[in-house]
Design a protein around this motif. Structure first.
Motif, PDB file in Angstrom:
ATOM      1  N   PRO A 136       3.557   2.430  -5.470  1.00  0.00           N
ATOM      2  CA  PRO A 136       4.187   3.108  -6.651  1.00  0.00           C
ATOM      3  C   PRO A 136       6.034   2.951  -6.470  1.00  0.00           C
ATOM      4  CG  PRO A 136       2.944   5.025  -6.523  1.00  0.00           C
ATOM      5  CD  PRO A 136       2.713   4.299  -5.059  1.00  0.00           C
ATOM      6  N   ASN A 137       6.564   1.879  -7.521  1.00  0.00           N
ATOM      7  CA  ASN A 137       7.493   1.869  -7.548  1.00  0.00           C
ATOM      8  C   ASN A 137       8.894   3.568  -7.890  1.00  0.00           C
ATOM      9  OD1 ASN A 137      10.350   1.396  -8.277  1.00  0.00           O
ATOM     10  ND2 ASN A 137      10.130  -0.142 -10.190  1.00  0.00           N
ATOM     11  N   LEU A 138      10.175   4.340  -7.276  1.00  0.00           N
ATOM     12  CA  LEU A 138      10.062   5.367  -7.669  1.00  0.00           C
ATOM     13  C   LEU A 138      11.352   5.227  -8.324  1.00  0.00           C
ATOM     14  CD1 LEU A 138       9.520   7.145  -4.117  1.00  0.00           C
ATOM     15  CD2 LEU A 138       7.876   6.772  -6.162  1.00  0.00           C
ATOM     16  N   ARG A 139      11.796   4.404  -8.612  1.00  0.00           N
ATOM     17  CA  ARG A 139      13.183   3.541  -9.183  1.00  0.00           C
ATOM     18  C   ARG A 139      13.023   3.837 -10.803  1.00  0.00           C
ATOM     19  NH1 ARG A 139      16.699   3.001  -5.644  1.00  0.00           N
ATOM     20  NH2 ARG A 139      18.522   3.149  -6.878  1.00  0.00           N
ATOM     21  N   ASP A 140      11.779   2.859 -11.256  1.00  0.00           N
ATOM     22  CA  ASP A 140      11.678   3.937 -12.102  1.00  0.00           C
ATOM     23  C   ASP A 140      11.109   4.697 -13.656  1.00  0.00           C
ATOM     24  OD1 ASP A 140       9.534   4.066 -11.818  1.00  0.00           O
ATOM     25  OD2 ASP A 140       8.843   1.603 -12.690  1.00  0.00           O
ATOM     26  N   ASP A 141      10.748   4.642 -14.538  1.00  0.00           N
ATOM     27  CA  ASP A 141      10.561   6.095 -15.219  1.00  0.00           C
ATOM     28  C   ASP A 141       9.167   6.639 -15.837  1.00  0.00           C
ATOM     29  OD1 ASP A 141      13.141   7.281 -15.281  1.00  0.00           O
ATOM     30  OD2 ASP A 141      13.793   6.562 -16.399  1.00  0.00           O
ATOM     31  N   VAL A 142       8.411   5.632 -14.893  1.00  0.00           N
ATOM     32  CA  VAL A 142       6.957   5.885 -14.908  1.00  0.00           C
ATOM     33  C   VAL A 142       6.639   6.373 -13.770  1.00  0.00           C
ATOM     34  CG1 VAL A 142       4.652   4.079 -15.498  1.00  0.00           C
ATOM     35  CG2 VAL A 142       7.102   3.784 -16.138  1.00  0.00           C
ATOM     36  N   TRP A 143       5.858   7.277 -14.149  1.00  0.00           N
ATOM     37  CA  TRP A 143       6.011   9.246 -13.172  1.00  0.00           C
ATOM     38  C   TRP A 143       4.007   8.814 -13.896  1.00  0.00           C
ATOM     39  CZ3 TRP A 143       7.836  10.079  -8.865  1.00  0.00           C
ATOM     40  CH2 TRP A 143       9.523   8.869  -8.795  1.00  0.00           C
ATOM     41  N   LEU A 144       3.372   8.872 -12.704  1.00  0.00           N
ATOM     42  CA  LEU A 144       1.780   9.551 -13.116  1.00  0.00           C
ATOM     43  C   LEU A 144       2.127  10.998 -12.187  1.00  0.00           C
ATOM     44  CD1 LEU A 144      -0.458   6.707 -11.947  1.00  0.00           C
ATOM     45  CD2 LEU A 144      -0.070   7.173 -14.324  1.00  0.00           C
ATOM     46  N   TRP A 145       2.015  11.888 -12.983  1.00  0.00           N
ATOM     47  CA  TRP A 145       1.668  13.833 -12.220  1.00  0.00           C
ATOM     48  C   TRP A 145       3.443  14.558 -12.794  1.00  0.00           C
ATOM     49  CZ3 TRP A 145      -1.686  10.595  -8.823  1.00  0.00           C
ATOM     50  CH2 TRP A 145      -2.236  10.523  -8.814  1.00  0.00           C
ATOM     51  N   GLU A 151       7.136  18.427 -10.352  1.00  0.00           N
ATOM     52  CA  GLU A 151       6.545  17.938 -10.486  1.00  0.00           C
ATOM     53  C   GLU A 151       6.588  16.890  -8.356  1.00  0.00           C
ATOM     54  OE1 GLU A 151       5.363  17.617 -15.003  1.00  0.00           O
ATOM     55  OE2 GLU A 151       7.008  16.415 -14.436  1.00  0.00           O
ATOM     56  N   ILE A 152       7.843  16.235  -8.395  1.00  0.00           N
ATOM     57  CA  ILE A 152       7.484  15.389  -7.688  1.00  0.00           C
ATOM     58  C   ILE A 152       7.183  16.424  -6.411  1.00  0.00           C
ATOM     59  CG2 ILE A 152       9.720  14.227  -6.051  1.00  0.00           C
ATOM     60  CD1 ILE A 152      10.613  13.628  -9.238  1.00  0.00           C
ATOM     61  N   GLU A 153       7.979  17.302  -6.151  1.00  0.00           N
ATOM     62  CA  GLU A 153       7.673  18.688  -4.958  1.00  0.00           C
ATOM     63  C   GLU A 153       6.522  18.327  -4.659  1.00  0.00           C
ATOM     64  OE1 GLU A 153      10.424  22.834  -3.664  1.00  0.00           O
ATOM     65  OE2 GLU A 153       9.291  22.634  -5.380  1.00  0.00           O
ATOM     66  N   HIS A 154       5.514  19.465  -5.580  1.00  0.00           N
ATOM     67  CA  HIS A 154       4.141  19.447  -5.765  1.00  0.00           C
ATOM     68  C   HIS A 154       3.612  17.837  -5.624  1.00  0.00           C
ATOM     69  CE1 HIS A 154       1.085  21.845  -6.307  1.00  0.00           C
ATOM     70  NE2 HIS A 154       0.375  20.555  -6.781  1.00  0.00           N
ATOM     71  N   THR A 155       4.418  16.898  -5.720  1.00  0.00           N
ATOM     72  CA  THR A 155       3.587  15.954  -5.373  1.00  0.00           C
ATOM     73  C   THR A 155       3.607  15.610  -4.060  1.00  0.00           C
ATOM     74  OG1 THR A 155       3.937  14.646  -7.463  1.00  0.00           O
ATOM     75  CG2 THR A 155       2.945  12.929  -5.599  1.00  0.00           C
ATOM     76  N   LEU A 156       4.700  16.443  -3.065  1.00  0.00           N
ATOM     77  CA  LEU A 156       5.519  15.648  -1.666  1.00  0.00           C
ATOM     78  C   LEU A 156       4.717  16.870  -0.977  1.00  0.00           C
ATOM     79  CD1 LEU A 156       9.397  15.602  -2.365  1.00  0.00           C
ATOM     80  CD2 LEU A 156       7.531  13.119  -1.253  1.00  0.00           C
ATOM     81  N   SER A 162      -5.274  13.404  -0.576  1.00  0.00           N
ATOM     82  CA  SER A 162      -4.736  13.579   0.500  1.00  0.00           C
ATOM     83  C   SER A 162      -5.853  14.418   1.293  1.00  0.00           C
ATOM     84  CB  SER A 162      -3.585  14.440   1.116  1.00  0.00           C
ATOM     85  OG  SER A 162      -3.489  15.571   0.049  1.00  0.00           O
ATOM     86  N   GLY A 163      -7.226  15.016   0.856  1.00  0.00           N
ATOM     87  CA  GLY A 163      -7.448  15.999   1.327  1.00  0.00           C
ATOM     88  C   GLY A 163      -7.287  17.997   1.186  1.00  0.00           C
ATOM     89  N   HIS A 164      -5.867  17.791   0.517  1.00  0.00           N
ATOM     90  CA  HIS A 164      -5.780  19.421   0.670  1.00  0.00           C
ATOM     91  C   HIS A 164      -6.055  19.442  -0.686  1.00  0.00           C
ATOM     92  CE1 HIS A 164      -2.556  22.245  -0.829  1.00  0.00           C
ATOM     93  NE2 HIS A 164      -1.793  22.542   0.527  1.00  0.00           N
ATOM     94  N   ALA A 165      -6.180  21.048  -1.172  1.00  0.00           N
ATOM     95  CA  ALA A 165      -7.002  21.656  -1.299  1.00  0.00           C
ATOM     96  C   ALA A 165      -6.566  21.254  -3.263  1.00  0.00           C
ATOM     97  CB  ALA A 165      -7.551  22.983  -1.670  1.00  0.00           C
ATOM     98  N   ASP A 166      -5.400  22.019  -3.211  1.00  0.00           N
ATOM     99  CA  ASP A 166      -4.752  21.439  -4.437  1.00  0.00           C
ATOM    100  C   ASP A 166      -4.035  19.790  -4.226  1.00  0.00           C
ATOM    101  OD1 ASP A 166      -4.902  24.097  -4.933  1.00  0.00           O
ATOM    102  OD2 ASP A 166      -3.192  24.133  -3.913  1.00  0.00           O
ATOM    103  N   THR A 167      -4.728  18.943  -4.255  1.00  0.00           N
ATOM    104  CA  THR A 167      -4.381  17.375  -3.709  1.00  0.00           C
ATOM    105  C   THR A 167      -4.268  16.822  -5.423  1.00  0.00           C
ATOM    106  OG1 THR A 167      -4.012  15.326  -2.939  1.00  0.00           O
ATOM    107  CG2 THR A 167      -6.203  16.284  -3.728  1.00  0.00           C
ATOM    108  N   VAL A 261      -3.733   6.662  -1.365  1.00  0.00           N
ATOM    109  CA  VAL A 261      -3.811   8.288  -0.572  1.00  0.00           C
ATOM    110  C   VAL A 261      -2.110   8.285  -0.291  1.00  0.00           C
ATOM    111  CG1 VAL A 261      -4.329   9.427   1.036  1.00  0.00           C
ATOM    112  CG2 VAL A 261      -6.235   8.100   0.248  1.00  0.00           C
ATOM    113  N   MET A 262      -1.581   9.369  -0.669  1.00  0.00           N
ATOM    114  CA  MET A 262      -0.146   9.482  -0.339  1.00  0.00           C
ATOM    115  C   MET A 262      -0.883  10.976   0.633  1.00  0.00           C
ATOM    116  SD  MET A 262       2.558  10.499  -2.588  1.00  0.00           S
ATOM    117  CE  MET A 262       4.127  12.250  -1.705  1.00  0.00           C
ATOM    118  N   PRO A 263      -0.070  10.713   1.611  1.00  0.00           N
ATOM    119  CA  PRO A 263      -0.078  11.955   2.963  1.00  0.00           C
ATOM    120  C   PRO A 263       0.020  12.834   2.253  1.00  0.00           C
ATOM    121  CG  PRO A 263       1.143  10.560   3.972  1.00  0.00           C
ATOM    122  CD  PRO A 263       0.641   9.835   2.351  1.00  0.00           C
TER     123      PRO A 263
END
Length: 300
Positions: A136-145, A151-156, A162-167, A261-263
């Motif tokens: 994904p391009n992180l410089r535009d305003d098209v954001w899934l989730w 929301e960015i912090e939670h995705t990180l 990723s296999g995380h329980a809340d991924t 997949v994003m870690p």
């Protein structure tokens, strides 16, 4: 005792080496070169005495100065860690909004975020965050989730698939590979998606695909194709395509699907560093709300 041959032009003795009529002269080395050579020998002896130099069975010679590059690096890292620890403590205690509102805190967060982004994120998203095909391009305003700070912090923290329980989790079916749709139906759906994005498409194929889209795609992408951000379902009515918007790419996605997949970074980076990274992405990239263009599904 025979004398060595002398060159007729210079009067210098030859070494006896000859190649293709060219004879090597036995000229002495230049004085300046010899002095440099002797100085290097002297310097090496001094270095052996003062600095770590010779390996041994039980380590190496420490030298009179007892210099240790490894020790210097450890000291510098400890000092850097202490400095970062103080800054990270401030980041942890502040909210994301407070960090962006405080110039000093924001500058500290951006400095950490830039370094962490370069080490961990740039290999996929690019040095400037512009992304690439499949990333994904992180410089535009098209954001899934979502593209807010939280929301960015939670995705990180939890990653994507990723296999995380809340991924963050979304899963598009492979309609062709798994036999859910025929090749002809996938071809019609491709035309339907092309039409959703405002491009010229086969009207007959679009008409045939309308019930297919309603039955198989609308639950995630919405009946009008604008997607559901919270489910990670992209907006099909804009011109932003993660894997390409040409017909062959759309057909490939419908047939075999791709679910990247994003870690999850919550188990690799500290909370303060994740906050700094979220601020860096939000400030230097888009970080805005996705633009959802409300359009109706194309008429047959």
């Amino acid at each position: 005792m025979s004398e060595n041959e002398r060159d007729d032009h210079t009067g210098v003795e030859t070494t006896g080496h000859e190649w293709d009529g060219i004879k090597e002269l036995d000229n002495p080395l230049p004085r300046w070169w010899l002095w440099i050579f002797y100085a290097c020998i002297a310097w090496s002896i001094v270095y052996w005495v003062l600095m770590p130099a010779w390996p041994g069975l039980n380590g190496y010679t420490r030298g009179l100065l007892n210099q240790s590059d490894r020790g210097d690096v450890v000291s510098e890292l400890n000092a850097l860690q202490a400095q970062r620890g103080r800054g990270e403590a401030m980041l942890v205690s502040a909210s994301l909004q407070q960090i962006e509102a405080d110039p000093d805190l924001q500058a500290h967060a951006l400095a950490i975020g830039q370094s962490v982004f370069g080490d961990n994120c740039a290999s996929c998203h690019g040095v400037g965050g512009a992304g690439a095909k499949g990333y994904p391009n992180l410089r535009d305003d098209v954001w899934l989730w979502g593209g807010s700070l939280e929301e960015i912090e939670h995705t990180l923290q939890v990653g994507i698939r990723s296999g995380h329980a809340d991924t963050r989790m979304s899963m598009m079916p492979a309609f062709g590979r798994d036999g859910l749709l025929t090749g002809a139906q996938i071809g019609d759906l491709t035309e339907y998606v092309v039409a959703l994005s405002g491009r010229q498409a086969d009207r007959a194929a679009v008409a045939r695909a309308a019930p297919l889209f309603a039955e198989n795609c609308a639950a995630c992408h919405m009946p009008n194709g604008t997607g559901i951000r919270e489910l990670g379902a992209p907006n099909l009515t804009d011109r932003e395509w993660l894997y390409g918007g040409e017909r062959s790419a759309i057909t490939g996605q419908l047939t075999n699907t791709r679910n990247g997949v994003m870690p999850m970074w919550g188990n690799r980076l500290s909370p303060g560093v994740i906050k700094a990274l979220a601020v860096y992405v939000h400030v230097n990239a888009g970080g805005g709300e996705p633009s959802l263009v409300k359009v109706e599904a194309p008429a047959p």
